[in-house]
Design a protein around this motif. Structure first.
Motif, PDB file in Angstrom:
ATOM      1  N   HIS A 177       0.861  -1.197  -0.156  1.00 21.67           N
ATOM      2  CA  HIS A 177      -0.100  -0.138  -0.047  1.00 21.67           C
ATOM      3  C   HIS A 177       0.896   1.315  -0.004  1.00 21.67           C
ATOM      4  CE1 HIS A 177      -3.848   1.856   1.670  1.00 21.67           C
ATOM      5  NE2 HIS A 177      -3.093   2.753   1.174  1.00 21.67           N
ATOM      6  N   GLY A 178       1.985   1.356   0.772  1.00 18.50           N
ATOM      7  CA  GLY A 178       2.946   2.333   0.891  1.00 18.50           C
ATOM      8  C   GLY A 178       3.178   2.819   1.874  1.00 18.50           C
ATOM      9  N   SER A 179       3.002   2.172   3.186  1.00 18.17           N
ATOM     10  CA  SER A 179       3.277   2.596   4.577  1.00 18.17           C
ATOM     11  C   SER A 179       4.457   3.115   4.766  1.00 18.17           C
ATOM     12  CB  SER A 179       2.740   1.754   5.582  1.00 18.17           C
ATOM     13  OG  SER A 179       1.506   1.654   5.563  1.00 18.17           O
ATOM     14  N   ASN A 180       4.598   4.443   5.111  1.00 20.29           N
ATOM     15  CA  ASN A 180       5.985   5.191   5.577  1.00 20.29           C
ATOM     16  C   ASN A 180       6.670   5.734   4.280  1.00 20.29           C
ATOM     17  OD1 ASN A 180       5.295   4.743   8.392  1.00 20.29           O
ATOM     18  ND2 ASN A 180       7.170   3.347   8.498  1.00 20.29           N
ATOM     19  N   ALA A 181       6.097   5.429   3.081  1.00 25.29           N
ATOM     20  CA  ALA A 181       6.719   6.227   1.945  1.00 25.29           C
ATOM     21  C   ALA A 181       6.116   7.501   1.967  1.00 25.29           C
ATOM     22  CB  ALA A 181       6.525   5.683   0.642  1.00 25.29           C
ATOM     23  N   THR A 182       6.749   8.670   1.439  1.00 24.53           N
ATOM     24  CA  THR A 182       6.581   9.899   1.656  1.00 24.53           C
ATOM     25  C   THR A 182       5.674  10.614   0.401  1.00 24.53           C
ATOM     26  OG1 THR A 182       8.732  10.447   0.920  1.00 24.53           O
ATOM     27  CG2 THR A 182       8.544  10.438   3.204  1.00 24.53           C
ATOM     28  N   ASN A 183       5.903   9.788  -0.834  1.00 24.03           N
ATOM     29  CA  ASN A 183       5.051  10.322  -2.074  1.00 24.03           C
ATOM     30  C   ASN A 183       4.464   9.185  -2.660  1.00 24.03           C
ATOM     31  OD1 ASN A 183       8.088   9.863  -2.389  1.00 24.03           O
ATOM     32  ND2 ASN A 183       7.316  10.220  -4.478  1.00 24.03           N
ATOM     33  N   PRO A 184       3.315   9.515  -3.514  1.00 22.68           N
ATOM     34  CA  PRO A 184       2.711   8.173  -4.105  1.00 22.68           C
ATOM     35  C   PRO A 184       3.565   7.642  -5.192  1.00 22.68           C
ATOM     36  CG  PRO A 184       1.877  10.397  -4.817  1.00 22.68           C
ATOM     37  CD  PRO A 184       2.820  10.550  -3.612  1.00 22.68           C
ATOM     38  N   THR A 185       4.380   8.110  -5.779  1.00 23.43           N
ATOM     39  CA  THR A 185       5.394   7.437  -6.882  1.00 23.43           C
ATOM     40  C   THR A 185       6.545   6.643  -6.326  1.00 23.43           C
ATOM     41  OG1 THR A 185       6.683   9.280  -7.583  1.00 23.43           O
ATOM     42  CG2 THR A 185       4.684   8.894  -8.642  1.00 23.43           C
ATOM     43  N   GLY A 186       6.650   6.859  -4.864  1.00 23.38           N
ATOM     44  CA  GLY A 186       7.604   6.288  -3.927  1.00 23.38           C
ATOM     45  C   GLY A 186       7.448   4.884  -3.262  1.00 23.38           C
ATOM     46  N   ILE A 187       6.159   4.626  -3.478  1.00 17.66           N
ATOM     47  CA  ILE A 187       5.716   3.381  -2.810  1.00 17.66           C
ATOM     48  C   ILE A 187       6.385   2.216  -3.839  1.00 17.66           C
ATOM     49  CG2 ILE A 187       3.893   4.217  -2.006  1.00 17.66           C
ATOM     50  CD1 ILE A 187       2.193   2.782  -4.065  1.00 17.66           C
ATOM     51  N   PHE A 298       6.037  -0.981  16.658  1.00 12.27           N
ATOM     52  CA  PHE A 298       5.185  -2.316  16.690  1.00 12.27           C
ATOM     53  C   PHE A 298       6.151  -3.542  17.453  1.00 12.27           C
ATOM     54  CE2 PHE A 298       3.325  -0.054  13.418  1.00 12.27           C
ATOM     55  CZ  PHE A 298       1.818  -0.037  13.671  1.00 12.27           C
ATOM     56  N   ARG A 299       5.242  -4.504  18.073  1.00 18.84           N
ATOM     57  CA  ARG A 299       5.978  -5.629  18.519  1.00 18.84           C
ATOM     58  C   ARG A 299       5.344  -6.772  18.478  1.00 18.84           C
ATOM     59  NH1 ARG A 299       4.346  -6.939  24.008  1.00 18.84           N
ATOM     60  NH2 ARG A 299       2.278  -5.666  24.491  1.00 18.84           N
ATOM     61  N   ALA A 300       5.811  -8.191  18.569  1.00 19.99           N
ATOM     62  CA  ALA A 300       5.205  -9.263  18.418  1.00 19.99           C
ATOM     63  C   ALA A 300       4.642  -9.962  19.748  1.00 19.99           C
ATOM     64  CB  ALA A 300       5.599 -10.292  17.816  1.00 19.99           C
ATOM     65  N   THR A 301       3.442 -10.421  19.851  1.00 20.72           N
ATOM     66  CA  THR A 301       3.037 -10.783  21.249  1.00 20.72           C
ATOM     67  C   THR A 301       3.030 -12.303  21.533  1.00 20.72           C
ATOM     68  OG1 THR A 301       0.805 -10.745  20.993  1.00 20.72           O
ATOM     69  CG2 THR A 301       1.803  -8.486  21.653  1.00 20.72           C
ATOM     70  N   GLY A 302       3.267 -13.052  20.374  1.00 19.26           N
ATOM     71  CA  GLY A 302       3.131 -14.406  20.529  1.00 19.26           C
ATOM     72  C   GLY A 302       4.094 -15.131  21.159  1.00 19.26           C
ATOM     73  N   ASP A 303       3.977 -16.550  21.352  1.00 19.26           N
ATOM     74  CA  ASP A 303       5.056 -17.368  21.883  1.00 19.26           C
ATOM     75  C   ASP A 303       5.633 -17.955  20.827  1.00 19.26           C
ATOM     76  OD1 ASP A 303       6.298 -19.296  23.630  1.00 19.26           O
ATOM     77  OD2 ASP A 303       4.739 -19.827  24.734  1.00 19.26           O
ATOM     78  N   PRO A 304       6.907 -18.077  20.551  1.00 20.06           N
ATOM     79  CA  PRO A 304       7.480 -19.028  19.546  1.00 20.06           C
ATOM     80  C   PRO A 304       7.149 -20.373  19.793  1.00 20.06           C
ATOM     81  CG  PRO A 304       8.947 -17.142  20.354  1.00 20.06           C
ATOM     82  CD  PRO A 304       8.010 -17.072  21.207  1.00 20.06           C
ATOM     83  N   ALA A 305       7.127 -20.947  20.934  1.00 16.88           N
ATOM     84  CA  ALA A 305       6.902 -22.273  21.269  1.00 16.88           C
ATOM     85  C   ALA A 305       5.459 -22.964  20.501  1.00 16.88           C
ATOM     86  CB  ALA A 305       6.879 -22.618  22.739  1.00 16.88           C
ATOM     87  N   HIS A 352      19.102  -0.917   6.630  1.00 19.11           N
ATOM     88  CA  HIS A 352      17.933   0.016   6.252  1.00 19.11           C
ATOM     89  C   HIS A 352      16.988  -0.778   7.130  1.00 19.11           C
ATOM     90  CE1 HIS A 352      19.566   1.425   2.483  1.00 19.11           C
ATOM     91  NE2 HIS A 352      19.805   0.212   2.116  1.00 19.11           N
ATOM     92  N   PRO A 353      17.220  -0.330   8.462  1.00 20.63           N
ATOM     93  CA  PRO A 353      16.083  -0.900   9.536  1.00 20.63           C
ATOM     94  C   PRO A 353      14.858  -0.213   9.189  1.00 20.63           C
ATOM     95  CG  PRO A 353      17.583   0.842  10.551  1.00 20.63           C
ATOM     96  CD  PRO A 353      18.363   0.494   9.278  1.00 20.63           C
ATOM     97  N   LEU A 354      13.800  -1.063   9.515  1.00 20.53           N
ATOM     98  CA  LEU A 354      12.319  -0.562   9.580  1.00 20.53           C
ATOM     99  C   LEU A 354      12.146   0.460  10.519  1.00 20.53           C
ATOM    100  CD1 LEU A 354      10.861  -4.134   8.944  1.00 20.53           C
ATOM    101  CD2 LEU A 354      11.651  -2.384   7.087  1.00 20.53           C
ATOM    102  N   PRO A 355      11.602   1.696  10.298  1.00 20.51           N
ATOM    103  CA  PRO A 355      11.718   2.677  11.457  1.00 20.51           C
ATOM    104  C   PRO A 355      10.600   2.389  12.465  1.00 20.51           C
ATOM    105  CG  PRO A 355      11.450   3.566   8.973  1.00 20.51           C
ATOM    106  CD  PRO A 355      11.530   2.121   8.993  1.00 20.51           C
ATOM    107  N   ASP A 356       9.534   1.774  12.107  1.00 20.83           N
ATOM    108  CA  ASP A 356       8.659   1.320  13.265  1.00 20.83           C
ATOM    109  C   ASP A 356       8.654  -0.249  13.532  1.00 20.83           C
ATOM    110  OD1 ASP A 356       7.543   0.301  10.964  1.00 20.83           O
ATOM    111  OD2 ASP A 356       5.588   1.459  10.974  1.00 20.83           O
ATOM    112  N   ARG A 357       9.563  -0.965  12.936  1.00 23.60           N
ATOM    113  CA  ARG A 357       9.785  -2.293  13.103  1.00 23.60           C
ATOM    114  C   ARG A 357       9.037  -3.097  12.154  1.00 23.60           C
ATOM    115  NH1 ARG A 357       9.319  -2.593  19.592  1.00 23.60           N
ATOM    116  NH2 ARG A 357      11.163  -1.405  20.053  1.00 23.60           N
ATOM    117  N   LEU A 358       8.256  -2.442  11.277  1.00 25.42           N
ATOM    118  CA  LEU A 358       7.327  -3.095  10.640  1.00 25.42           C
ATOM    119  C   LEU A 358       7.260  -2.735   9.086  1.00 25.42           C
ATOM    120  CD1 LEU A 358       4.971  -5.378  10.778  1.00 25.42           C
ATOM    121  CD2 LEU A 358       3.328  -3.582  11.089  1.00 25.42           C
ATOM    122  N   HIS A 359       7.560  -1.351   8.618  1.00 29.07           N
ATOM    123  CA  HIS A 359       7.157  -0.467   7.637  1.00 29.07           C
ATOM    124  C   HIS A 359       8.492  -0.228   6.952  1.00 29.07           C
ATOM    125  CE1 HIS A 359       2.966  -0.442   9.404  1.00 29.07           C
ATOM    126  NE2 HIS A 359       2.727  -1.214   8.129  1.00 29.07           N
TER     127      HIS A 359
END
Length: 386
Positions: A177-187, A298-305, A352-359
């Motif tokens: 969709h383009g989350s965290n991109a700053t302009n529509p042709t930049g997605i 963002f964070r993950a809340t599940g259990d890897p097990a 290039h880390p994901l700024p919010d850990r997701l996008h």
């Protein structure tokens, strides 16, 4: 100034046009599909016109677009950047602008409330264009619901002829969709389409790449020369299903697309690298400590097990998608698989880390888009438009 009615033949990349009290609201899912769910998240994101653009021929030196965006604000967080309207002349990015007013929905996540402040249409203005005959495109904001009210120019406007490029229909998550991109042709899908010479229809739906049958049916009924589906991250962070349900759901989604496109090149793309969900199931959640500092993480809340009991992680999903595609490709030579780690992998996360850990951010969207285009060019999946 000449006012030209905004009609379907001036728009590209949409599925449906809704007449509102102000003008036209482009939708990326048709009305019948929207009626299949009451999910407010999907209702919001499908009306955000990611990849939708006004396209016309004109000699105009001035273009004015009256528009009414709907923006979201969050109590306790800094104001989000306003959506960008991006002007291209004969395919070359030329100018950017934002709308001066908007309807604003302020969400208080702690209280679970939303306050709506209605806005009035404003005008986006582009000036200084050459007075020669040219194709003008205005890419609408990928991240704001946008009502189109009026188009004015200082020379007549006519619909542009078909681009002649292969039509690429793509479905994915907020990353597409383009989350965290700053302009529509930049997605990243827009970057990939421009680089590879494709005519994009973007069904990237933030938080909503959930193998919904109505999305598959929409894709089935949409003319395309190349189709891709990027599956995984929303399934995990919504904690939507277990492994037993996931494989058959993928088969069903692909079966439906194939009902309308039996021979069209079809690409399944697995998730890009996302450290929080590689080996930890969902659901995903906001990091409340970061939220208190005015940050969105963002964070993950599940259990890897719990993966032993069928809970899904990105690692599990990549293995299952690879298996499903390999099984189907034995009788479907036009079905292909792309490991998302080729677009953005563990080493990329260091640089290039994901700024919010997701996008991804804008630079990483470009990286992903260019890599996708390069992969396509070596895959022989792109052919002459049908």
């Amino acid at each position: 100034m000449i006012t030209t009615p905004i009609t379907a033949d001036l728009l590209t990349g949409f599925a449906d046009l809704e007449h509102t009290g102000h003008g036209l609201l482009p939708h990326r899912l048709p009305a019948w599909a929207r009626a299949r769910t009451a999910d407010p998240q999907l209702a919001m994101v499908e009306a955000q016109p990611s990849g939708v653009r006004l396209t016309f021929r004109t000699r105009a030196t001035v273009v004015e677009l009256d528009t009414l965006p709907t923006r979201r604000a969050f109590t306790g967080l800094p104001e989000r950047p306003h959506g960008v309207y991006e002007l291209l002349v004969d395919g070359v990015p030329t100018a950017q602008a934002t709308a001066p007013g908007a309807t604003v929905i302020t969400v208080d996540m702690a209280a679970g409330t939303a306050d709506v402040r209605p806005g009035e249409p404003g005008t986006v203005v582009f000036t200084g264009l050459a007075g020669t005959d040219k194709t003008v495109q205005i890419w609408l904001p990928h991240n704001e619901v946008t009502e189109l009210v009026a188009l004015r120019t200082d020379a007549p406007v006519e619909p542009a002829p078909p681009s002649g490029l292969p039509v690429w229909l793509h479905h994915g998550s907020s990353i597409s969709h383009g989350s965290n991109a700053t302009n529509p042709t930049g997605i990243w899908p827009a970057v990939a389409a421009t680089t590879a010479g494709l005519d994009l229809i973007n069904l990237g739906l933030g938080g909503s790449a959930l193998l919904d049958s109505f999305t598959a049916r929409t894709m089935r009924d949409t003319a395309a020369d190349l189709i891709s589906v990027k599956i995984g991250i929303n399934i995990v962070n919504a904690d939507l299903m277990r492994l037993r349900a996931f494989g058959p759901a993928v088969h069903g989604f692909l079966d439906t697309i194939r009902d309308g496109h039996p021979d069209t090149p079809l690409l399944v793309v697995s998730p890009i690298h996302c450290p929080i969900h590689e080996d930890t199931p969902g659901p995903g959640a906001f990091d409340t400590a970061a939220f208190g500092r005015g940050e969105v993480l963002f964070r993950a809340t599940g259990d890897p097990a719990e993966t032993a009991a069928g809970k899904l992680t990105l690692t599990v999903i990549r293995d299952e998608l690879s298996r499903v595609v390999a099984q189907r490709a034995a009788t479907d030579p036009n079905l292909h698989y792309l490991d998302g780690l080729e677009l953005y992998g563990e080493k990329d996360a260091d640089a290039h880390p994901l700024p919010d850990r997701l996008h991804p951010d804008t630079a990483t969207h470009r990286l992903i888009g260019e890599r996708f285009a390069a992969w396509l060019s070596g895959s022989e999946m792109i052919s002459t438009p049908r």
